[in-house]
Write an enzyme that holds these catalytic residues in place. Structure first.
Site, short mmCIF file in Angstrom:
data_model
loop_
_atom_site.label_atom_id
_atom_site.label_comp_id
_atom_site.label_asym_id
_atom_site.label_seq_id
_atom_site.Cartn_x
_atom_site.Cartn_y
_atom_site.Cartn_z
N GLY A 248 -0.70 13.30 -7.41
CA GLY A 248 -1.27 12.25 -8.24
C GLY A 248 -0.53 11.81 -9.47
N PRO A 291 2.83 16.42 -4.71
CA PRO A 291 3.13 15.04 -5.06
C PRO A 291 3.58 14.21 -3.85
CG PRO A 291 4.98 16.44 -5.63
CD PRO A 291 3.88 17.35 -5.18
N GLY A 292 3.19 12.96 -3.85
CA GLY A 292 3.68 12.02 -2.83
C GLY A 292 4.42 10.89 -3.53
N ARG A 293 3.62 10.07 -4.22
CA ARG A 293 4.15 8.90 -4.91
C ARG A 293 5.34 9.22 -5.81
NH1 ARG A 293 0.87 4.62 -5.88
NH2 ARG A 293 -0.90 6.02 -5.61
N ARG A 330 -0.54 -3.32 -0.52
CA ARG A 330 -1.18 -2.68 -1.66
C ARG A 330 -1.78 -3.66 -2.67
NH1 ARG A 330 1.22 0.40 -4.94
NH2 ARG A 330 -0.54 1.79 -5.30
N TYR A 334 -5.76 -3.21 -3.30
CA TYR A 334 -6.32 -2.83 -4.58
C TYR A 334 -5.55 -3.34 -5.80
CZ TYR A 334 -3.91 1.36 -2.68
OH TYR A 334 -3.06 2.22 -2.02
N CYS A 361 -1.13 -14.93 7.79
CA CYS A 361 -2.15 -15.96 7.79
C CYS A 361 -3.43 -15.46 7.14
CB CYS A 361 -2.40 -16.43 9.21
SG CYS A 361 -0.89 -17.03 9.94
N GLU A 362 -3.35 -15.22 5.85
CA GLU A 362 -4.44 -14.72 5.02
C GLU A 362 -4.16 -15.24 3.63
OE1 GLU A 362 -7.00 -12.43 5.14
OE2 GLU A 362 -6.78 -12.11 7.30
N TYR A 391 3.77 4.47 -0.08
CA TYR A 391 2.63 3.70 0.42
C TYR A 391 2.98 2.25 0.78
CZ TYR A 391 0.36 7.80 -1.52
OH TYR A 391 0.02 9.09 -1.82
#
Ligand SMILES: *Cc1c(COP(=O)(O)O)cnc(C)c1O
Length: 432
Positions: A248, A291-293, A330, A334, A361-362, A391
């Site tokens: 995190g 940890p990832g990010r 992403r 969010y 197409c959004e 991510y």
């Protein structure tokens, strides 16, 4: 710039990990994920060294592979002394095929299927991090069928709101993850797990949230977890060998984000925890961080080619690119922040307020709003979105039947392909 692996060369182009990003875009095509292997290794070493320095030998680091998972990454983090977190048979299989020792893998997720459990046990998974009692029961039954004893941790929610984005809060009592300490469920699941056959409970896990900059949150989380460990020791006679405090730590996406000193954070955490275990009269368990990010985010950028610049006078300016929510969902998910620059001319004056729009197409397919780019962005110009190592590739999809971009890596200024670009044939591969 936002990270020290970025620069500008004599042609006025953006460089990443020492290479010209415009040349890379031309060589491999766009959209293109570019990853800096040296930076990943550097980020790993910061954690490994700090954990050793402040917690001693009885500590470890796990790479949360959901941040970015492909074979080469498991090789790199494994070489740097990391274990790994996996959350699906797909991640287990990828790690396995990379030759990653699965005894150093922790299987997370709030809903592991029976197939996941069986597959992971068959391949010698180190630990399951169990979310709820039904899951522990299922693991116990499957382990019994296979005649093995499976090591597990229990995921608990310490009930902390890390004041980060709501969508990535996981340590609160009302989270879909884990069993809450506050409600007594954490204690109940511990008691029940200790009574199960073919299960060896090794300790506890929590993950408070993501993109956290405040070391106080980890300190408070560790305190709640250690108090819980003291309680189960006293009341159930169970000694937790492992305490996994999750991942995190935040990264800098934009200039307004602070720098985070991981070494100092771990020093403060260790200091606090040593005092706390002494006060509680318990042994320090083996401490893990996952940890990832903060391992991969700043080791990645995404390169795109600009298409149209659409100016709607009095309203908005849209710069459209040849990727979008299929390779980076992403912002659509969010509202994540990113820094965006023209890779072709990063030093040009950014005098146009605009929105970077994808090609899907959004209308919500945006990479970032309210950014500044040169007012005369041209079709064909290369655009870089920074800090996309976490991510992005792992969350990519084939929406609109777009092939996933290639992932190329740079090591010591040499570029190579880590994941091939999906072809049109790949797109129809499973169609009957
Ligand atoms: C997502 C996650 C991590 C990694 O979080 P980062 O914010 O990427 O460091 C670690 N552990 C668990 C259980 C997770 O779900």
């Amino acid at each position: 710039m936002i990270c020290e692996n970025l620069g500008v060369n004599s042609l006025g182009h953006l460089t990443f990990a020492g290479l010209d990003t415009v040349e890379l875009a031309e060589k491999y095509g766009t959209p293109l994920y570019v990853m800096d292997e040296n930076r990943i290794r550097h980020n790993c070493r910061v954690y490994v060294n700090a954990m050793k320095k402040y917690f001693g030998e009885n500590a470890g680091c796990l790479y949360a592979s959901k941040a970015c998972s492909f074979k080469k990454l498991y090789e790199i983090v494994g070489e740097e002394g990391f274990g790994t977190d996996v959350v699906s048979s797909g991640e287990v299989y990828t790690a396995l095929k990379a030759g990653f020792p699965l005894e150093n893998a922790f299987f997370h997720s709030n809903n592991k299927t029976d197939e996941d459990i069986a597959f992971a046990i068959d391949n010698g998974i180190g630990y399951f991090v169990c979310d709820n009692i039904e899951e522990v029961n299922a693991i116990s039954e499957i382990a019994a069928e296979k005649g093995v004893t499976q090591k597990v941790l229990l995921r608990l929610t310490p009930g902390i709101d890390p004041h980060t984005y709501e969508a990535v809060n996981t340590g609160k009592v009302d989270s879909k993850f884990g069993s809450a300490i506050e409600t007594g469920q954490g204690f109940e699941i511990t008691k029940l797990t200790l009574g199960l056959k073919n299960i060896k409970l090794c300790g506890f896990h929590c993950h408070i949230g993501s993109q956290i900059f405040d070391s106080e949150i980890y300190i408070r989380g560790s305190e709640i977890m250690l108090e819980f460990i003291a309680k189960v020791k006293k009341e159930l006679g169970f000694t937790a060998e492992i305490l996994d405090l999750g991942g995190g730590y935040g990264v800098r996406y934009i200039e307004a984000n602070p720098y985070i000193d991981i070494d100092k954070n771990i020093a403060l955490l260790a200091d606090f925890m040593k005092k706390t275990v002494a006060q509680l009269g318990i042994e320090m368990p083996k401490i893990y961080l996952e940890p990832g990010r903060s391992i991969v985010a700043d080791a990645g950028i995404t390169l795109y080619t600009a298409g149209t610049l659409k100016k709607i006078p009095g309203y908005k300016n849209y710069v459209s690119i040849d990727g979008g929510m299929a390779d980076n969902p992403r912002y659509a998910l969010y509202g994540s922040y990113y820094s965006v620059v023209s890779a072709s001319r990063p030093e040009a004056e950014c005098d146009m307020l605009c929105t970077l729009a994808g090609r899907c197409c959004e209308s919500g397919d945006l990479i970032q709003e309210n950014i500044r780019l040169p007012h005369d962005i041209k079709r064909g110009e290369k655009i870089a979105v920074l800090t996309t190592g976490a991510y992005n590739y792992s969350m990519s999809s084939n929406y609109n039947r777009l092939g996933k971009p290639a992932v190329i890596m740079i090591k010591d200024k040499e570029d190579f392909i880590a994941v091939k670009r999906e072809t049109l044939e790949d797109i129809i591969r499973n169609d009957m």
